[in-house]
Design a protein around this motif. Structure first.
Motif, PDB file in Angstrom:
ATOM      1  N   PRO A  42       0.789  -1.233   0.000  1.00 58.99           N
ATOM      2  CA  PRO A  42       0.000   0.000   0.000  1.00 58.99           C
ATOM      3  C   PRO A  42       0.820   1.280   0.000  1.00 58.99           C
ATOM      4  O   PRO A  42       0.488   2.238  -0.703  1.00 58.99           O
ATOM      5  CB  PRO A  42      -0.843  -0.122   1.272  1.00 58.99           C
ATOM      6  N   ARG A  78      -6.858  -7.436   2.043  1.00 54.55           N
ATOM      7  CA  ARG A  78      -5.652  -6.675   1.707  1.00 54.55           C
ATOM      8  C   ARG A  78      -5.764  -6.054   0.323  1.00 54.55           C
ATOM      9  O   ARG A  78      -5.358  -4.908   0.117  1.00 54.55           O
ATOM     10  CB  ARG A  78      -4.421  -7.581   1.794  1.00 54.55           C
ATOM     11  N   ARG A  81      -9.750  -3.909   0.250  1.00 52.42           N
ATOM     12  CA  ARG A  81      -9.891  -2.783   1.183  1.00 52.42           C
ATOM     13  C   ARG A  81      -8.608  -1.954   1.229  1.00 52.42           C
ATOM     14  O   ARG A  81      -8.610  -0.762   0.905  1.00 52.42           O
ATOM     15  CB  ARG A  81     -10.224  -3.293   2.582  1.00 52.42           C
ATOM     16  N   ASP A  82      -7.492  -2.603   1.575  1.00 53.48           N
ATOM     17  CA  ASP A  82      -6.254  -1.845   1.775  1.00 53.48           C
ATOM     18  C   ASP A  82      -5.690  -1.329   0.452  1.00 53.48           C
ATOM     19  O   ASP A  82      -5.142  -0.228   0.405  1.00 53.48           O
ATOM     20  CB  ASP A  82      -5.220  -2.721   2.482  1.00 53.48           C
TER      21      ASP A  82
END
Length: 302
Positions: A42, A78, A81-82
């Protein structure tokens, strides 16, 4: 002045259609796969987007293995969302708008009529929950966002396409048993891509009321059985040998992840705001099948 669209994703159905979509004059589009834009990292993703020079960022990357997500929830969250959060942070830092693709699976399917954008979400699978969490992550991090929910996406590409799967199985088996109690709108990835480009162009042109959540699917609805019937009827009209198709309830074909019984989406808002009017699902389906047949393959093309 040139305007640049950065697409997160390169091999998925919608990303591949975006890569070949017709663009307005003065627009460029770049699709980046995980080798150069890895949503599993991210911090790096946010930095790369912020430094990209993009005017519009489209998130066409996602974890979409609905059944596997039940046992891979960490991975699904992961990515869905992330990864979405990182793209939103990068786009916000850049001053770009973010177009984020979401899904009908954020709803539980209990509503008897089509879902509109204001209906409460209540996902019933890990995949749906991860996509709903991605929506919230986007809303929390960037004001200039468009969340585009779509459903039952297919294309001439990829093994995840229901249309290609039916064509392959129909050539191998004399009978197919297909679920007939889940209702939705089959949607061509090419139409989703064209809608995204139209939205991007309108936002670049200064459309101030174009942000928020929208639904886009091809018009009309059916079941998976109804979609399969349409596929094989089209092939039969062209002299192909087709299997017998038998309708079954979801209970006769249990899968790890629950699906909404009704995931038909009301797409009126995108028409009112953007003037985008989806075409009938039969027309889009037949165009896709014609391309598959013309290519002479029902396996994934390189």
């Amino acid at each position: 002045m040139a305007h640049h669209i950065l697409v997160a994703g390169r091999s998925g159905q919608i990303a591949r259609e975006l890569a070949r979509a017709a663009l307005p004059g003065g627009f460029t589009l770049e699709c980046r796969g995980r080798e150069s834009l890895d949503l599993m990292d991210p911090a790096r993703t946010a930095r790369l987007v912020a430094e990209s020079g993009a005017d519009i960022v489209i998130n066409a990357a996602a974890y979409t293995a609905v059944d596997k997500a039940e046992s891979e929830s960490d991975l699904a969250f992961r990515l869905n969302r992330d990864g979405a959060a990182a793209l939103a942070e990068g786009a916000a830092a850049r001053g770009a708008a973010l177009l984020h693709i979401s899904t009908d699976y954020v709803f539980d399917g209990t509503k008897p009529t089509p879902y509109d954008e204001e209906d409460p979400v209540n996902p019933i699978s890990v995949y749906g929950a991860s996509k709903e969490a991605g929506e919230r992550a986007v809303r929390e991090r960037i004001d200039r966002h468009v969340i585009l929910r779509t459903a039952w996406v297919y294309s001439p590409f990829g093994e995840g396409s229901f249309v290609r799967t039916m064509m392959r199985l129909g050539a191998e088996r004399p009978e197919l048993r297909i679920i007939d109690d889940q209702h939705g709108s089959p949607t061509a990835a090419t139409d989703v891509a064209q809608a995204l480009v139209a939205v991007a162009a309108a936002l670049i042109a200064g459309k101030a009321d174009g942000y928020g959540t929208f639904h886009f699917c091809n018009a009309g609805s059916t079941t998976r059985f109804g979609q399969a019937e349409a596929i094989f009827a089209w092939l039969a009209r062209r002299g192909r040998t087709v299997p017998r198709v038998t309708p079954i309830p979801s209970s006769a074909y249990p899968m790890p992840a629950r699906r909404p019984a009704n995931s038909v989406l009301d797409c009126g808002r995108i028409g009112r705001v953007y003037g985008i009017l989806p075409r009938d699902w039969h027309e889009a389906l037949e165009e896709c099948m014609a391309e598959i047949v013309a290519a002479g393959a029902t396996k994934d093309r390189s």
